[in-house]
Design a protein around this motif. Sequence first.
Motif, PDB file in Angstrom:
ATOM      1  N   SER A  74      69.387  66.507  48.382  1.00  0.00           N
ATOM      2  CA  SER A  74      68.911  65.598  47.343  1.00  0.00           C
ATOM      3  C   SER A  74      69.983  64.579  47.001  1.00  0.00           C
ATOM      4  O   SER A  74      71.132  64.691  47.438  1.00  0.00           O
ATOM      5  CB  SER A  74      68.530  66.392  46.079  1.00  0.00           C
ATOM      6  OG  SER A  74      69.693  66.961  45.490  1.00  0.00           O
ATOM      7  N   GLY A  75      69.581  63.585  46.201  1.00  0.00           N
ATOM      8  CA  GLY A  75      70.543  62.603  45.719  1.00  0.00           C
ATOM      9  C   GLY A  75      70.751  61.410  46.626  1.00  0.00           C
ATOM     10  O   GLY A  75      71.636  60.590  46.378  1.00  0.00           O
ATOM     11  N   GLY A  76      69.933  61.304  47.671  1.00  0.00           N
ATOM     12  CA  GLY A  76      70.059  60.159  48.567  1.00  0.00           C
ATOM     13  C   GLY A  76      71.153  60.341  49.600  1.00  0.00           C
ATOM     14  O   GLY A  76      71.860  61.352  49.630  1.00  0.00           O
ATOM     15  N   SER A  77      71.308  59.351  50.454  1.00  0.00           N
ATOM     16  CA  SER A  77      72.274  59.436  51.549  1.00  0.00           C
ATOM     17  C   SER A  77      73.679  58.989  51.152  1.00  0.00           C
ATOM     18  O   SER A  77      74.655  59.318  51.820  1.00  0.00           O
ATOM     19  CB  SER A  77      71.798  58.569  52.719  1.00  0.00           C
ATOM     20  OG  SER A  77      71.879  57.184  52.379  1.00  0.00           O
ATOM     21  N   GLY A  78      73.798  58.212  50.081  1.00  0.00           N
ATOM     22  CA  GLY A  78      75.085  57.664  49.692  1.00  0.00           C
ATOM     23  C   GLY A  78      75.523  56.476  50.531  1.00  0.00           C
ATOM     24  O   GLY A  78      76.636  55.967  50.363  1.00  0.00           O
ATOM     25  N   LEU A 137      74.573  53.279  50.540  1.00  0.00           N
ATOM     26  CA  LEU A 137      74.824  52.030  49.823  1.00  0.00           C
ATOM     27  C   LEU A 137      75.985  52.168  48.831  1.00  0.00           C
ATOM     28  O   LEU A 137      76.639  51.162  48.508  1.00  0.00           O
ATOM     29  CB  LEU A 137      73.553  51.580  49.101  1.00  0.00           C
ATOM     30  CG  LEU A 137      72.386  51.231  50.024  1.00  0.00           C
ATOM     31  CD1 LEU A 137      71.167  50.831  49.210  1.00  0.00           C
ATOM     32  CD2 LEU A 137      72.773  50.120  50.988  1.00  0.00           C
ATOM     33  N   VAL A 138      76.246  53.373  48.376  1.00  0.00           N
ATOM     34  CA  VAL A 138      77.417  53.582  47.526  1.00  0.00           C
ATOM     35  C   VAL A 138      78.685  53.315  48.332  1.00  0.00           C
ATOM     36  O   VAL A 138      79.632  52.683  47.851  1.00  0.00           O
ATOM     37  CB  VAL A 138      77.427  55.018  46.963  1.00  0.00           C
ATOM     38  CG1 VAL A 138      78.714  55.282  46.185  1.00  0.00           C
ATOM     39  CG2 VAL A 138      76.217  55.246  46.067  1.00  0.00           C
ATOM     40  N   ALA A 139      78.671  53.779  49.573  1.00  0.00           N
ATOM     41  CA  ALA A 139      79.841  53.584  50.437  1.00  0.00           C
ATOM     42  C   ALA A 139      79.921  52.167  50.997  1.00  0.00           C
ATOM     43  O   ALA A 139      81.019  51.657  51.246  1.00  0.00           O
ATOM     44  CB  ALA A 139      79.798  54.590  51.586  1.00  0.00           C
ATOM     45  N   ALA A 140      78.759  51.526  51.186  1.00  0.00           N
ATOM     46  CA  ALA A 140      78.743  50.191  51.800  1.00  0.00           C
ATOM     47  C   ALA A 140      77.664  49.336  51.135  1.00  0.00           C
ATOM     48  O   ALA A 140      76.597  49.102  51.704  1.00  0.00           O
ATOM     49  CB  ALA A 140      78.488  50.302  53.301  1.00  0.00           C
ATOM     50  N   PRO A 141      77.910  48.873  49.915  1.00  0.00           N
ATOM     51  CA  PRO A 141      76.889  48.121  49.179  1.00  0.00           C
ATOM     52  C   PRO A 141      76.497  46.808  49.844  1.00  0.00           C
ATOM     53  O   PRO A 141      75.461  46.238  49.501  1.00  0.00           O
ATOM     54  CB  PRO A 141      77.547  47.871  47.821  1.00  0.00           C
ATOM     55  CG  PRO A 141      79.006  48.045  48.037  1.00  0.00           C
ATOM     56  CD  PRO A 141      79.137  49.065  49.112  1.00  0.00           C
ATOM     57  N   GLN A 142      77.289  46.336  50.799  1.00  0.00           N
ATOM     58  CA  GLN A 142      76.941  45.094  51.494  1.00  0.00           C
ATOM     59  C   GLN A 142      75.669  45.254  52.334  1.00  0.00           C
ATOM     60  O   GLN A 142      75.092  44.262  52.788  1.00  0.00           O
ATOM     61  CB  GLN A 142      78.097  44.635  52.383  1.00  0.00           C
ATOM     62  CG  GLN A 142      78.393  45.508  53.588  1.00  0.00           C
ATOM     63  CD  GLN A 142      79.392  46.625  53.292  1.00  0.00           C
ATOM     64  OE1 GLN A 142      79.587  46.997  52.132  1.00  0.00           O
ATOM     65  NE2 GLN A 142      80.028  47.138  54.337  1.00  0.00           N
ATOM     66  N   HIS A 143      75.217  46.480  52.535  1.00  0.00           N
ATOM     67  CA  HIS A 143      74.008  46.720  53.327  1.00  0.00           C
ATOM     68  C   HIS A 143      72.749  46.773  52.462  1.00  0.00           C
ATOM     69  O   HIS A 143      71.682  47.170  52.946  1.00  0.00           O
ATOM     70  CB  HIS A 143      74.134  48.025  54.118  1.00  0.00           C
ATOM     71  CG  HIS A 143      75.232  48.006  55.143  1.00  0.00           C
ATOM     72  ND1 HIS A 143      75.463  46.926  55.956  1.00  0.00           N
ATOM     73  CD2 HIS A 143      76.148  48.958  55.479  1.00  0.00           C
ATOM     74  CE1 HIS A 143      76.484  47.199  56.760  1.00  0.00           C
ATOM     75  NE2 HIS A 143      76.923  48.407  56.488  1.00  0.00           N
ATOM     76  N   LEU A 144      72.860  46.379  51.197  1.00  0.00           N
ATOM     77  CA  LEU A 144      71.705  46.429  50.298  1.00  0.00           C
ATOM     78  C   LEU A 144      70.529  45.627  50.854  1.00  0.00           C
ATOM     79  O   LEU A 144      69.384  46.088  50.845  1.00  0.00           O
ATOM     80  CB  LEU A 144      72.095  45.898  48.916  1.00  0.00           C
ATOM     81  CG  LEU A 144      71.031  45.989  47.821  1.00  0.00           C
ATOM     82  CD1 LEU A 144      70.682  47.441  47.522  1.00  0.00           C
ATOM     83  CD2 LEU A 144      71.510  45.281  46.554  1.00  0.00           C
ATOM     84  N   GLY A 145      70.789  44.413  51.340  1.00  0.00           N
ATOM     85  CA  GLY A 145      69.722  43.590  51.896  1.00  0.00           C
ATOM     86  C   GLY A 145      69.099  44.205  53.122  1.00  0.00           C
ATOM     87  O   GLY A 145      67.887  44.107  53.331  1.00  0.00           O
ATOM     88  N   ARG A 146      69.912  44.871  53.937  1.00  0.00           N
ATOM     89  CA  ARG A 146      69.376  45.532  55.112  1.00  0.00           C
ATOM     90  C   ARG A 146      68.456  46.688  54.725  1.00  0.00           C
ATOM     91  O   ARG A 146      67.450  46.947  55.383  1.00  0.00           O
ATOM     92  CB  ARG A 146      70.510  46.044  55.995  1.00  0.00           C
ATOM     93  CG  ARG A 146      71.213  44.950  56.801  1.00  0.00           C
ATOM     94  CD  ARG A 146      72.323  45.520  57.647  1.00  0.00           C
ATOM     95  NE  ARG A 146      72.824  44.543  58.595  1.00  0.00           N
ATOM     96  CZ  ARG A 146      73.825  44.756  59.431  1.00  0.00           C
ATOM     97  NH1 ARG A 146      74.453  45.935  59.409  1.00  0.00           N
ATOM     98  NH2 ARG A 146      74.211  43.822  60.278  1.00  0.00           N
ATOM     99  N   ALA A 147      68.812  47.408  53.652  1.00  0.00           N
ATOM    100  CA  ALA A 147      67.965  48.500  53.183  1.00  0.00           C
ATOM    101  C   ALA A 147      66.598  47.970  52.767  1.00  0.00           C
ATOM    102  O   ALA A 147      65.553  48.546  53.123  1.00  0.00           O
ATOM    103  CB  ALA A 147      68.635  49.223  52.018  1.00  0.00           C
ATOM    104  N   LEU A 148      66.590  46.870  52.032  1.00  0.00           N
ATOM    105  CA  LEU A 148      65.319  46.271  51.627  1.00  0.00           C
ATOM    106  C   LEU A 148      64.540  45.805  52.859  1.00  0.00           C
ATOM    107  O   LEU A 148      63.320  46.021  52.947  1.00  0.00           O
ATOM    108  CB  LEU A 148      65.577  45.092  50.689  1.00  0.00           C
ATOM    109  CG  LEU A 148      64.338  44.326  50.214  1.00  0.00           C
ATOM    110  CD1 LEU A 148      63.391  45.247  49.453  1.00  0.00           C
ATOM    111  CD2 LEU A 148      64.744  43.138  49.346  1.00  0.00           C
TER     112      LEU A 148
END
Length: 302
Positions: free
Chosen positions: A81-85, A87-98
Motif C-alpha cells: 500500500s501507499g503507492g510506488s513512491g 513521484l516522491v523520488a522523481a517529481p519531474q515525472h509528474l507529467g509522464r504519470a498523467l
Amino acid sequence: MAGRWDWLGVIRGRFLVLALTCVALGIAVALQSRALDGAFVADALLVLLGALAAHAAVNALNEYGDYRSGLDLRTERTPFSGGSGTLVAAPQHLGRALGLGLGGVALTAAIGLYFLLRQPALLWQLAPLGAAGLLLVVAYTPWLTRRPWLCLLAPGLGFGPLMVLGTQSVLAGQLSTSAALLALVPFGLCNNLLLLNQFPDIDADRSVGRLTLPMLLGRERAVGVLGAQWLLAFAGLLLFVLAGWVPAGAALGLLGALPALRAWRLLRRDGESPDSLLPAMGLNVAVSVATPLLMAVGMLAF
C-alpha cells in the motif's frame, strides 16, 4: 542509462497481474461456449491488453493525484500500500504519470470501441460495461475516495463484474449467467484488497480530505466488513457450484479461503500491529490474485 525507465513505476507493474487473473476467469467462462482457435486467441489478447491498460491507467492517475494532493509525502509506504513512491523520488515525472494515465484510458476506450463496431449487436451489453469501467478509472482518486461505501465497492466492480463479464461477453458474443455469478467472487475479494490496504493510510488520507471505510467505521468494524465479504465470496462460490449454476471446476477457487481465513484471524487478533497487519495484507493480495486464476484453471482442467 540506470533508472531511465523508473518513471514507469507509477503503473505499479507487479500488481497488474490482478487484471490478468480476472481476464483469465472471463476467458475460461467464454471457452465454455466458444472453441479455442486463432481468432479466439487474438481477441483474448486484445481484451487482455485493454484490461491491463485500464489497470495501469487507474494506478498512474492515482499516483498523479496523490502526489498533487500531497498525500504521497505523508504516506508511510508498505510493500502492499501507499503507492510506488516514484513521484516522491522523481517529481519531474509528474507529467509522464498523467500522460500514462490518460493514454491508458484512451487505449482502453479504443479497444472497447473496436469490439463494439465489430459486434454492434452487443451494443446494449458492452457499452454500459465499458462506460462504467472508464468512469471508475477516471473518478476513483478525485471523487470516490471521499465516499467510503462507493470507494469500498469500486475496486470489486471494476475487477469483478466489469472485467470478467466484459471479457466473457466480448469473446462469447453474449452474456452468460454463470459469468455473472462467478464475477461476484472477485467482486468481494477485490473490494477487500483495497479496503485492507487503506488501514495503514488512515491518518494520511484524513489529512487530504479523504473519507474511507476504516476512517468511518474504525478498524475493528472494518475487519468485520472484510470477514463478511470473504465469507460471502467463498460461500457464494460453493453454493453456485453445488447448485450446478457454474462449472464444477470453479470450485478449485475455494482453496483461496484458506489464506483468507488466516488473514482474518491475524486481523481479529490485532488489526493495528504491523506484525499482524503486514502478513494479513500479503495474504489478502494472494487471495485476490490467486482465487480467480484457480477458478479459471479448474474450469479448463475439469
